[in-house]
Scaffold this motif. Structure first.
Motif, mmCIF file in Angstrom:
data_model
loop_
_atom_site.group_PDB
_atom_site.id
_atom_site.type_symbol
_atom_site.label_atom_id
_atom_site.label_comp_id
_atom_site.label_asym_id
_atom_site.label_seq_id
_atom_site.Cartn_x
_atom_site.Cartn_y
_atom_site.Cartn_z
ATOM 1 N N ASP A 474 0.894 -1.510 -0.044
ATOM 2 C CA ASP A 474 -0.165 -0.662 0.202
ATOM 3 C C ASP A 474 0.513 1.220 0.077
ATOM 4 O O ASP A 474 0.418 2.398 0.005
ATOM 5 C CB ASP A 474 -0.862 0.036 1.357
ATOM 6 C CG ASP A 474 -2.066 -0.564 0.986
ATOM 7 O OD1 ASP A 474 -2.641 -1.725 -0.527
ATOM 8 O OD2 ASP A 474 -2.644 -1.307 2.150
ATOM 9 N N GLY A 475 2.223 0.500 -0.190
ATOM 10 C CA GLY A 475 3.033 2.663 0.036
ATOM 11 C C GLY A 475 3.586 2.669 1.454
ATOM 12 O O GLY A 475 3.582 4.025 0.879
ATOM 13 N N TYR A 476 3.298 2.016 2.443
ATOM 14 C CA TYR A 476 3.766 2.711 3.493
ATOM 15 C C TYR A 476 5.521 2.803 3.618
ATOM 16 O O TYR A 476 6.041 3.822 4.714
ATOM 17 C CB TYR A 476 3.632 1.263 4.891
ATOM 18 C CG TYR A 476 3.542 2.564 5.902
ATOM 19 C CD1 TYR A 476 2.229 2.475 6.808
ATOM 20 C CD2 TYR A 476 4.176 1.975 6.806
ATOM 21 C CE1 TYR A 476 2.416 3.583 7.463
ATOM 22 C CE2 TYR A 476 4.424 2.044 7.861
ATOM 23 C CZ TYR A 476 3.610 2.845 8.727
ATOM 24 O OH TYR A 476 3.770 3.565 10.240
ATOM 25 N N VAL A 477 6.109 2.275 2.990
ATOM 26 C CA VAL A 477 7.377 2.432 2.671
ATOM 27 C C VAL A 477 7.981 2.580 1.065
ATOM 28 O O VAL A 477 7.818 1.983 0.707
ATOM 29 C CB VAL A 477 8.233 1.067 2.973
ATOM 30 C CG1 VAL A 477 9.613 1.431 2.565
ATOM 31 C CG2 VAL A 477 8.226 0.625 4.446
ATOM 32 N N PRO A 478 7.629 4.305 1.059
ATOM 33 C CA PRO A 478 8.071 4.745 -0.559
ATOM 34 C C PRO A 478 8.329 4.018 -1.003
ATOM 35 O O PRO A 478 9.657 4.226 -0.741
ATOM 36 C CB PRO A 478 7.720 6.378 0.195
ATOM 37 C CG PRO A 478 6.981 6.135 0.959
ATOM 38 C CD PRO A 478 7.932 5.017 2.085
ATOM 39 N N GLY A 479 8.314 4.141 -2.303
ATOM 40 C CA GLY A 479 9.326 2.800 -3.374
ATOM 41 C C GLY A 479 9.725 1.186 -3.637
ATOM 42 O O GLY A 479 10.765 1.057 -4.377
ATOM 43 N N LYS A 480 9.314 1.095 -2.671
ATOM 44 C CA LYS A 480 8.671 -0.473 -2.334
ATOM 45 C C LYS A 480 8.057 -0.848 -2.456
ATOM 46 O O LYS A 480 8.262 -2.551 -1.652
ATOM 47 C CB LYS A 480 9.793 -0.425 -1.066
ATOM 48 C CG LYS A 480 11.505 -0.183 -0.582
ATOM 49 C CD LYS A 480 12.390 -0.120 -1.214
ATOM 50 C CE LYS A 480 13.451 0.652 -0.355
ATOM 51 N NZ LYS A 480 13.855 0.312 0.534
ATOM 52 N N GLU A 481 7.225 -0.791 -2.685
ATOM 53 C CA GLU A 481 6.117 -1.499 -3.281
ATOM 54 C C GLU A 481 6.239 -2.697 -4.442
ATOM 55 O O GLU A 481 5.273 -3.274 -3.789
ATOM 56 C CB GLU A 481 5.049 -0.436 -4.072
ATOM 57 C CG GLU A 481 4.318 0.585 -3.289
ATOM 58 C CD GLU A 481 5.151 1.705 -3.329
ATOM 59 O OE1 GLU A 481 4.363 3.321 -2.737
ATOM 60 O OE2 GLU A 481 6.406 1.913 -3.522
ATOM 61 N N ASN A 482 6.826 -2.516 -4.748
ATOM 62 C CA ASN A 482 6.921 -4.306 -5.750
ATOM 63 C C ASN A 482 8.187 -4.609 -5.451
ATOM 64 O O ASN A 482 8.681 -5.441 -6.510
ATOM 65 C CB ASN A 482 6.370 -3.217 -7.073
ATOM 66 C CG ASN A 482 6.034 -2.668 -7.463
ATOM 67 O OD1 ASN A 482 5.014 -2.735 -7.417
ATOM 68 N ND2 ASN A 482 6.361 -1.310 -8.413
ATOM 69 N N ILE A 483 8.824 -4.548 -4.291
ATOM 70 C CA ILE A 483 9.391 -5.538 -3.778
ATOM 71 C C ILE A 483 9.299 -6.963 -4.100
ATOM 72 O O ILE A 483 8.098 -6.951 -2.954
ATOM 73 C CB ILE A 483 10.609 -4.962 -2.487
ATOM 74 C CG1 ILE A 483 12.222 -5.917 -2.049
ATOM 75 C CG2 ILE A 483 9.672 -4.715 -1.026
ATOM 76 C CD1 ILE A 483 12.836 -5.664 -0.819
ATOM 77 N N PRO A 484 10.203 -8.274 -4.675
ATOM 78 C CA PRO A 484 9.101 -9.369 -4.111
ATOM 79 C C PRO A 484 9.527 -9.516 -2.706
ATOM 80 O O PRO A 484 10.074 -9.387 -2.007
ATOM 81 C CB PRO A 484 10.696 -10.554 -4.836
ATOM 82 C CG PRO A 484 11.460 -9.034 -6.102
ATOM 83 C CD PRO A 484 11.254 -7.748 -4.871
ATOM 84 N N ILE A 485 8.400 -10.616 -2.807
ATOM 85 C CA ILE A 485 8.392 -10.855 -1.027
ATOM 86 C C ILE A 485 7.759 -12.763 -0.995
ATOM 87 O O ILE A 485 6.851 -12.880 -2.013
ATOM 88 C CB ILE A 485 7.500 -10.108 -0.380
ATOM 89 C CG1 ILE A 485 7.721 -8.614 -0.181
ATOM 90 C CG2 ILE A 485 7.288 -11.018 1.755
ATOM 91 C CD1 ILE A 485 6.889 -7.796 0.507
ATOM 92 N N ILE A 486 8.858 -13.684 -0.444
ATOM 93 C CA ILE A 486 8.426 -15.141 -0.292
ATOM 94 C C ILE A 486 7.695 -15.152 1.364
ATOM 95 O O ILE A 486 8.513 -14.825 1.903
ATOM 96 C CB ILE A 486 9.341 -15.844 -0.417
ATOM 97 C CG1 ILE A 486 10.430 -15.508 -2.425
ATOM 98 C CG2 ILE A 486 9.186 -17.352 -0.637
ATOM 99 C CD1 ILE A 486 10.573 -15.975 -2.121
ATOM 100 N N THR A 487 6.988 -15.213 1.356
ATOM 101 C CA THR A 487 6.058 -15.693 2.990
ATOM 102 C C THR A 487 6.704 -17.236 2.907
ATOM 103 O O THR A 487 6.764 -18.111 2.527
ATOM 104 C CB THR A 487 4.888 -15.539 2.736
ATOM 105 O OG1 THR A 487 4.060 -16.447 1.746
ATOM 106 C CG2 THR A 487 4.538 -13.424 2.456
ATOM 107 N N PHE A 488 7.267 -17.708 4.340
ATOM 108 C CA PHE A 488 7.464 -18.565 4.738
ATOM 109 C C PHE A 488 6.030 -19.279 5.944
ATOM 110 O O PHE A 488 5.871 -18.703 6.901
ATOM 111 C CB PHE A 488 8.646 -18.984 5.260
ATOM 112 C CG PHE A 488 9.488 -18.804 4.819
ATOM 113 C CD1 PHE A 488 10.209 -20.364 3.969
ATOM 114 C CD2 PHE A 488 10.459 -18.022 4.517
ATOM 115 C CE1 PHE A 488 11.750 -19.792 3.385
ATOM 116 C CE2 PHE A 488 11.837 -18.064 4.294
ATOM 117 C CZ PHE A 488 11.996 -19.214 3.579
ATOM 118 N N SER A 489 5.026 -20.643 5.704
ATOM 119 C CA SER A 489 4.217 -20.637 6.276
ATOM 120 C C SER A 489 4.635 -22.263 6.869
ATOM 121 O O SER A 489 4.905 -22.529 5.481
ATOM 122 C CB SER A 489 2.988 -20.654 5.748
ATOM 123 O OG SER A 489 1.170 -20.693 6.193
#
Length: 528
Positions: A474-489
């Protein structure tokens, strides 16, 4: 039978007496009055179904009385039959019907016509009341069904939440145990240490298998279990299962034999994972409940039609056998043949329940033949399509995973063992990693530094991984909206994975994870 209340209103008593004599019967109550005002009181106080009302009366005529009755919600449904000696002209009939009457009786009364008309209206009332009663019962049943549906849905949600939490709480430490065992395997070890590492791996994998059995059973019950048919080598599947369980058989000094039909084709279309699961459960059970003799896996073709063959897998043992009255019981969830079986041999009672459900899903037939103290034979039979031309089975040699230098990774993980494991793996791949313990710290760290990818655990204190991902997207960290995020579950239900993707995760990895898969995903999402 419930009696019907009929009100007779006439200012002349002799007319009332005549009507009562004509209508008197056991299934009705006759109430009469010569006073219209008294008739109103009776109608309000009693459940009057039909009213026979004289038209011409002093003080208040029949038309006025009926208008009052029809204007009151408590009396508006009374069926009104006017009794009159006035002209049969249409205008009077129309006036009476417009007032709310349903019919007319003309004086002098014809006893046959009067009885017939009143009888028909009595039957109408009975039918009407029966319909109303049925509607009330239907409404009550509907409320019960809605309540039962809500309770079932709530139970389903509770069950899914329990399974997700149980999966996470158990799989998380197992992930650490398996991962560290794999890391230890890559260090210099003597033979005794190698044996201990092997036992550690077998024990943790066995516990993981119990958890997977529970989750599989839940998916089957929910109708979310899918059969995926691919090109499968039946001989390899059978040999693999037998070889895996041979150690257990040797420990008990049992013979474990495989008997394959020479006409068996090399490849068929089958769900190899589920076939493997069925055979593992059946052969594993046979070994468990056999103390002397041996276990045989017999695979034979019993029928063929065109390009399809019917294969029968028989697991034959010389074990304790099953009493005839307990055969059906062994296929129930968390059940074994009897309490002594559980005490002596252990187990969860899940294996055969899963086999039964898998056999049903695959469209196959599961049979059992057993004699107490002599042994049992479990047979799984199913149709398979033969693959005539198969691509060569090129088994690639396991290669060392290549280093991934110049990649910076942010790891969000609260479990100290898993944290140590992931950092050690990334370090071996020459990856520079920063580690935080919750989603809030991950966001703060992301604000301060540049990272190529984020590895985010789902369940963490302070702020969980999914909430952190939503804020990042949602843009809470400007410029990092599209960083790849892999979740471990450690929660492996399909809806858990969907929830993570819906929150904005780039990809999802289940615990315990395979090193090759993690390496592949990091490579995929950091190569531009």
């Amino acid at each position: 039978m419930e009696k019907i209340n009929i009100l007779i209103v006439d200012d002349r008593p002799e007319n009332i007496i005549a009507l009562e004599a004509l209508l008197q019967r056991d299934d009705i109550n006759l109430i009469s009055t010569t006073n219209p005002n008294e008739a109103l009181r009776i109608s309000w106080e009693m459940d009057i179904a039909i009213a026979l009302v004289d038209v011409q009366m002093p003080e208040m005529d029949g038309f006025e009385l009926v208008e009052i009755l029809k204007s009151n919600p408590r009396t508006k449904d009374i069926l009104i039959i006017f009794v009159t000696a006035i002209s049969k002209e249409t205008k009077y009939a129309v006036k009476g019907l417009n007032t709310g009457a349903v019919d007319y009786l003309y004086k002098p009364l014809d006893p046959f016509v009067t009885s017939a008309k009143v009888d028909s209206f009595i039957q109408f009332i009975r039918n009407q009341r029966e319909i109303k009663q049925k509607n009330k019962e239907l409404e009550a049943y509907q409320k019960e069904l809605i309540k039962a549906k809500e309770q079932a849905e709530q139970g389903k949600r509770i069950k899914e939440n329990f399974l997700a939490n149980m999966s996470h709480e158990i799989r998380t430490p197992i992930n650490g145990i398996i991962g560290i065992a794999h890391l230890l395997e890559r260090t210099p070890l003597n033979e005794e240490q190698k044996e201990m590492i092997n036992l550690l791996d077998i024990s943790s994998s066995s516990l993981l298998g119990v958890i997977n059995d529970i989750l599989d059973l839940s998916k089957i019950e929910a109708g979310k279990f899918k059969i995926n048919r691919t090109e499968t080598d039946i001989e390899n599947i059978c040999s693999g299962v037998v070889n895996l369980l041979r150690i257990r058989a040797k420990e008990k000094k049992l013979d474990l034999v495989i008997d394959l039909d020479p006409e068996l084709p090399r490849h068929v279309l089958a769900d190899s994972l589920r076939l493997n699961q069925i055979l593992m459960n059946l052969i594993g059970n046979a070994i468990k409940f056999t103390t002397t003799g041996g276990v045989t896996l017999k695979v034979e073709i019993v029928n063929s039609k065109g390009n399809n063959i019917r294969i029968k897998f028989s697991v034959i043992d010389t074990g304790i056998g099953i009493a005839s009255d307990n055969i059906e019981k062994i296929f129930e969830t968390f059940e074994q043949a009897d309490e002594q079986t559980t005490v002596k041999f252990g187990g969860t009672g899940l294996g055969l329940s899963i086999v039964k459900n898998l056999a049903k899903l695959k469209g196959g037939l599961l049979e059992v033949f057993s004699e107490e103290n002599k042994g049992s034979t479990f047979c799984f039979t199913n149709w398979y399509e033969v693959v005539r031309e198969s691509t060569p089975d090129l088994k690639s040699v396991k290669e060392e995973l290549t280093p991934l230098p110049n990649i910076k990774v942010l790891v969000a993980e609260d479990n100290p063992i898993n944290k140590f494991l992931i950092v050690k793996i990334l370090k071996d791949w020459m990856i520079n990693a920063d580690v935080v313990e919750n989603g809030k710290d991950a966001i703060d760290k992301l604000k301060e530094n540049h990272y190529d990818i984020v590895l985010m655990d789902t369940f963490m204190p302070v702020m969980n991984g999914l909430d952190a991902i939503k804020l990042i997207r949602d843009g809470y960290v400007p410029g990092k909206e599209n960083i790849p995020i892999i979740t471990f579950s450690a929660a492996v239900m399909d809806n858990d994975k969907k929830t993570a993707i819906d929150a904005g995760a780039t990809d999802v990895m289940s615990k315990p994870f395979e090193l090759e898969v993690l390496h592949q995903k990091i490579t995929k999402y950091t190569t531009y």
